[in-house]
Design a protein around this motif. Structure first.
Motif, mmCIF file in Angstrom:
data_model
loop_
_atom_site.group_PDB
_atom_site.id
_atom_site.type_symbol
_atom_site.label_atom_id
_atom_site.label_comp_id
_atom_site.label_asym_id
_atom_site.label_seq_id
_atom_site.Cartn_x
_atom_site.Cartn_y
_atom_site.Cartn_z
ATOM 1 N N VAL A 52 -7.448 -1.002 1.435
ATOM 2 C CA VAL A 52 -7.287 -1.297 2.858
ATOM 3 C C VAL A 52 -5.915 -1.944 3.065
ATOM 4 O O VAL A 52 -5.467 -2.735 2.243
ATOM 5 C CB VAL A 52 -8.449 -2.212 3.343
ATOM 6 C CG1 VAL A 52 -8.462 -3.551 2.622
ATOM 7 C CG2 VAL A 52 -8.425 -2.401 4.846
ATOM 8 N N THR A 53 -5.209 -1.544 4.134
ATOM 9 C CA THR A 53 -3.882 -2.109 4.422
ATOM 10 C C THR A 53 -3.914 -2.812 5.782
ATOM 11 O O THR A 53 -4.878 -2.676 6.534
ATOM 12 C CB THR A 53 -2.803 -1.004 4.487
ATOM 13 O OG1 THR A 53 -2.998 -0.261 5.701
ATOM 14 C CG2 THR A 53 -2.869 -0.075 3.294
ATOM 15 N N TYR A 54 -2.812 -3.507 6.095
ATOM 16 C CA TYR A 54 -2.732 -4.139 7.413
ATOM 17 C C TYR A 54 -2.801 -3.110 8.536
ATOM 18 O O TYR A 54 -3.251 -3.399 9.626
ATOM 19 C CB TYR A 54 -1.430 -4.943 7.547
ATOM 20 C CG TYR A 54 -1.572 -6.375 7.090
ATOM 21 C CD1 TYR A 54 -2.596 -7.185 7.586
ATOM 22 C CD2 TYR A 54 -0.676 -6.926 6.183
ATOM 23 C CE1 TYR A 54 -2.731 -8.502 7.167
ATOM 24 C CE2 TYR A 54 -0.806 -8.244 5.765
ATOM 25 C CZ TYR A 54 -1.830 -9.027 6.266
ATOM 26 O OH TYR A 54 -1.961 -10.320 5.860
ATOM 27 N N LEU A 55 -2.330 -1.882 8.246
ATOM 28 C CA LEU A 55 -2.342 -0.861 9.301
ATOM 29 C C LEU A 55 -3.762 -0.438 9.663
ATOM 30 O O LEU A 55 -4.034 -0.119 10.819
ATOM 31 C CB LEU A 55 -1.492 0.345 8.881
ATOM 32 C CG LEU A 55 -0.094 0.404 9.497
ATOM 33 C CD1 LEU A 55 -0.148 0.681 10.995
ATOM 34 C CD2 LEU A 55 0.667 -0.895 9.262
ATOM 35 N N CYS A 102 -12.275 -4.396 1.428
ATOM 36 C CA CYS A 102 -12.444 -4.341 2.895
ATOM 37 C C CYS A 102 -13.131 -5.613 3.392
ATOM 38 O O CYS A 102 -12.762 -6.170 4.429
ATOM 39 C CB CYS A 102 -13.270 -3.123 3.307
ATOM 40 S SG CYS A 102 -12.342 -1.575 3.214
ATOM 41 N N ASN A 103 -14.120 -6.079 2.638
ATOM 42 C CA ASN A 103 -14.812 -7.308 3.041
ATOM 43 C C ASN A 103 -13.871 -8.504 3.045
ATOM 44 O O ASN A 103 -13.887 -9.318 3.966
ATOM 45 C CB ASN A 103 -16.008 -7.588 2.117
ATOM 46 C CG ASN A 103 -17.272 -6.934 2.657
ATOM 47 O OD1 ASN A 103 -17.503 -6.895 3.870
ATOM 48 N ND2 ASN A 103 -18.089 -6.397 1.763
ATOM 49 N N LEU A 104 -13.029 -8.613 2.000
ATOM 50 C CA LEU A 104 -12.065 -9.722 1.958
ATOM 51 C C LEU A 104 -11.143 -9.647 3.175
ATOM 52 O O LEU A 104 -10.874 -10.648 3.842
ATOM 53 C CB LEU A 104 -11.220 -9.653 0.674
ATOM 54 C CG LEU A 104 -11.919 -10.053 -0.621
ATOM 55 C CD1 LEU A 104 -11.056 -9.674 -1.831
ATOM 56 C CD2 LEU A 104 -12.198 -11.560 -0.631
ATOM 57 N N ALA A 105 -10.649 -8.442 3.467
ATOM 58 C CA ALA A 105 -9.720 -8.264 4.588
ATOM 59 C C ALA A 105 -10.394 -8.617 5.918
ATOM 60 O O ALA A 105 -9.828 -9.349 6.734
ATOM 61 C CB ALA A 105 -9.219 -6.820 4.616
ATOM 62 N N VAL A 248 -6.508 -9.454 -0.553
ATOM 63 C CA VAL A 248 -6.636 -8.110 -1.148
ATOM 64 C C VAL A 248 -5.608 -7.941 -2.268
ATOM 65 O O VAL A 248 -5.917 -7.403 -3.343
ATOM 66 C CB VAL A 248 -6.478 -7.005 -0.065
ATOM 67 C CG1 VAL A 248 -6.520 -5.612 -0.686
ATOM 68 C CG2 VAL A 248 -7.546 -7.146 1.008
ATOM 69 N N VAL A 249 -4.389 -8.450 -2.048
ATOM 70 C CA VAL A 249 -3.363 -8.385 -3.107
ATOM 71 C C VAL A 249 -3.860 -9.169 -4.328
ATOM 72 O O VAL A 249 -3.776 -8.695 -5.473
ATOM 73 C CB VAL A 249 -2.014 -8.979 -2.612
ATOM 74 C CG1 VAL A 249 -0.978 -8.952 -3.722
ATOM 75 C CG2 VAL A 249 -1.507 -8.219 -1.389
ATOM 76 N N GLU A 253 -4.619 -7.742 -8.137
ATOM 77 C CA GLU A 253 -3.983 -8.323 -9.341
ATOM 78 C C GLU A 253 -5.042 -8.808 -10.337
ATOM 79 O O GLU A 253 -4.968 -8.512 -11.526
ATOM 80 C CB GLU A 253 -3.082 -9.492 -8.927
ATOM 81 C CG GLU A 253 -1.751 -8.982 -8.364
ATOM 82 C CD GLU A 253 -0.848 -10.108 -7.864
ATOM 83 O OE1 GLU A 253 0.172 -9.779 -7.250
ATOM 84 O OE2 GLU A 253 -1.180 -11.292 -8.083
ATOM 85 N N GLU A 254 -6.012 -9.510 -9.790
ATOM 86 C CA GLU A 254 -7.069 -10.081 -10.639
ATOM 87 C C GLU A 254 -7.808 -8.997 -11.426
ATOM 88 O O GLU A 254 -8.163 -9.184 -12.589
ATOM 89 C CB GLU A 254 -8.053 -10.775 -9.695
ATOM 90 C CG GLU A 254 -8.972 -11.811 -10.299
ATOM 91 C CD GLU A 254 -9.852 -12.370 -9.179
ATOM 92 O OE1 GLU A 254 -11.077 -12.334 -9.346
ATOM 93 O OE2 GLU A 254 -9.297 -12.783 -8.133
ATOM 94 N N HIS A 255 -8.046 -7.850 -10.807
ATOM 95 C CA HIS A 255 -8.818 -6.784 -11.463
ATOM 96 C C HIS A 255 -7.926 -5.695 -12.065
ATOM 97 O O HIS A 255 -8.433 -4.697 -12.582
ATOM 98 C CB HIS A 255 -9.804 -6.151 -10.471
ATOM 99 C CG HIS A 255 -10.886 -7.100 -10.052
ATOM 100 N ND1 HIS A 255 -10.739 -7.996 -9.023
ATOM 101 C CD2 HIS A 255 -12.131 -7.320 -10.551
ATOM 102 C CE1 HIS A 255 -11.841 -8.709 -8.887
ATOM 103 N NE2 HIS A 255 -12.710 -8.317 -9.813
ATOM 104 N N GLY A 256 -6.634 -5.889 -11.980
ATOM 105 C CA GLY A 256 -5.700 -4.899 -12.566
ATOM 106 C C GLY A 256 -5.878 -3.506 -11.998
ATOM 107 O O GLY A 256 -5.848 -2.518 -12.748
#
Ligand SMILES: Nc1ncnc2c1ncn2[C@@H]1O[C@H](COP(=O)(O)OP(=O)(O)OP(=O)(O)O)[C@@H](O)[C@H]1O
Ligand SMILES: NC(=O)c1ccc[n+]([C@@H]2O[C@H](COP(=O)(O)O)[C@@H](O)[C@H]2O)c1
Length: 291
Positions: A52-55, A102-105, A248-249, A253-256
């Motif tokens: 998911v992105t900001y867009l 998506c949930n985090l976002a 999300v970033v 990173e955490e899950h590679g």
């Protein structure tokens, strides 16, 4: 529409199947209409969201402004509906990770967006069926949206929210069936967000008979972030910060995630999707090389 509070809702139509332990998310759905003269509206964005992105999130805000300024609807809910793993599009990460992102976002950057995992955690569901699922949950099971005095409940209009690239595929042979197009555009309607590279007028050229149910929303700030570009950046070890919500970033990173081409990159998920992905990557690759 008034509902009988004492009787239980009719069972879902047979076409609707359910993932295990599924509950329809309603924690941010406005159950009461602020303006009794308006018709409640629920926005549903279907897509891969890998990631998911900001867009993707911005589409909802643009729709909110458009609806307030140009229509008699009042938005009572907004949902991201990530597609099933069975969609097998190149670059599609597992539904587990896509839904988590998506949930985090939604939870950490928005006050009103929700994520519905209904289609993500089961077999592939066509968009027409996804919209039927929302219609059933909100208007049949919950009985619609109450007016402020509680005297009546109005049925919510469910509408698809999509970028002009997705709508352009509606004119491509073999991607959408005619009955599905009639169901989506005739019964529900769509809010189309202009997307760089996908001309809006061209996208709806062959959809003229549903024009009354098609709303075009122009971009005021050009921004062509795509999940494809984000995946490409990650594979090249480039930063994606400020293209995606920070949580999300951090999750990526955490899950590679997205460090390699992923399980579906060359899988036979359909030559068209694979070719499209190659085209998008080529385009994205050219623009990163130019930077
Ligand atoms: N930059 C954007 N502008 C307008 N609409 C967008 C944008 N990015 C995504 N969308 C829309 O969001 C919905 C979900 O898109 P999807 O998850 O396929 O993202 P994507 O960036 O197109 O992905 P990919 O690059 O993997 O194809 C689609 O309706 C798509 O048109
Ligand atoms: N016939 C259909 O119902 C149909 C066809 C093509 C895409 N779609 C949907 O549109 C979305 C497309 O997402 P992508 O842009 O990531 O491919 C997905 O949710 C997919 O299910 C539906």
């Amino acid at each position: 529409m008034s509902s009988d509070m004492n009787s239980s809702p009719p069972p879902p139509p047979a076409v609707l199947s359910y993932p295990p332990n599924y509950t329809f998310p309603t924690h941010r759905l406005s159950r009461v209409l602020r303006n009794p003269d308006k018709q409640p509206l629920v926005l549903v964005a279907c897509g891969s969201f890998s990631p998911v992105t900001y867009l993707h999130l911005r589409m909802f805000e643009m729709a909110k402004d458009y609806v307030r300024q140009n229509t008699d609807f009042e938005i009572v809910g907004g949902y991201l509906s990530p597609v099933s793993d069975q969609y097998k599009k190149p670059g599609l990460l597992s539904a587990h990770h896509r839904v988590n992102m998506c949930n985090l976002a939604a939870e950490q950057t928005s006050q009103w967006l929700m994520v519905d995992p209904w289609e993500a955690f089961q077999s592939y569901q066509r968009t027409a069926v996804v919209l039927d699922h929302f219609e059933y949950e909100i208007n049949t099971r919950l009985g619609g949206i109450a007016t402020a005095d509680g005297a009546e409940k109005k049925p919510a209009r469910v509408m698809l929210l999509a970028g002009s690239d997705l709508i352009a595929t509606m004119s491509e042979p073999g991607v959408w069936s005619e009955p599905d197009l009639d169901h989506i555009l005739g019964r529900y309607g769509v809010l189309i967000i202009e997307r760089a590279g996908a001309d809006m007028d061209q996208a709806i050229d062959s959809l003229a008979r549903w024009r009354h149910n098609i709303h075009l929303i122009h971009q005021l700030v050009q921004n062509d972030v795509s999940s494809t570009k984000v995946r490409l950046f990650l594979r090249r070890g480039l930063s994606v910060r400020y293209l995606l919500p920070a949580p999300v970033v951090d999750y990526i990173e955490e899950h590679g995630l997205y460090m390699d081409d992923g399980p579906n990159a060359s899988a036979a998920s359909g030559a068209v999707a694979a070719e499209k992905e190659k085209g998008k990557e080529k385009e994205a690759s050219t623009s990163t090389a130019a930077c």
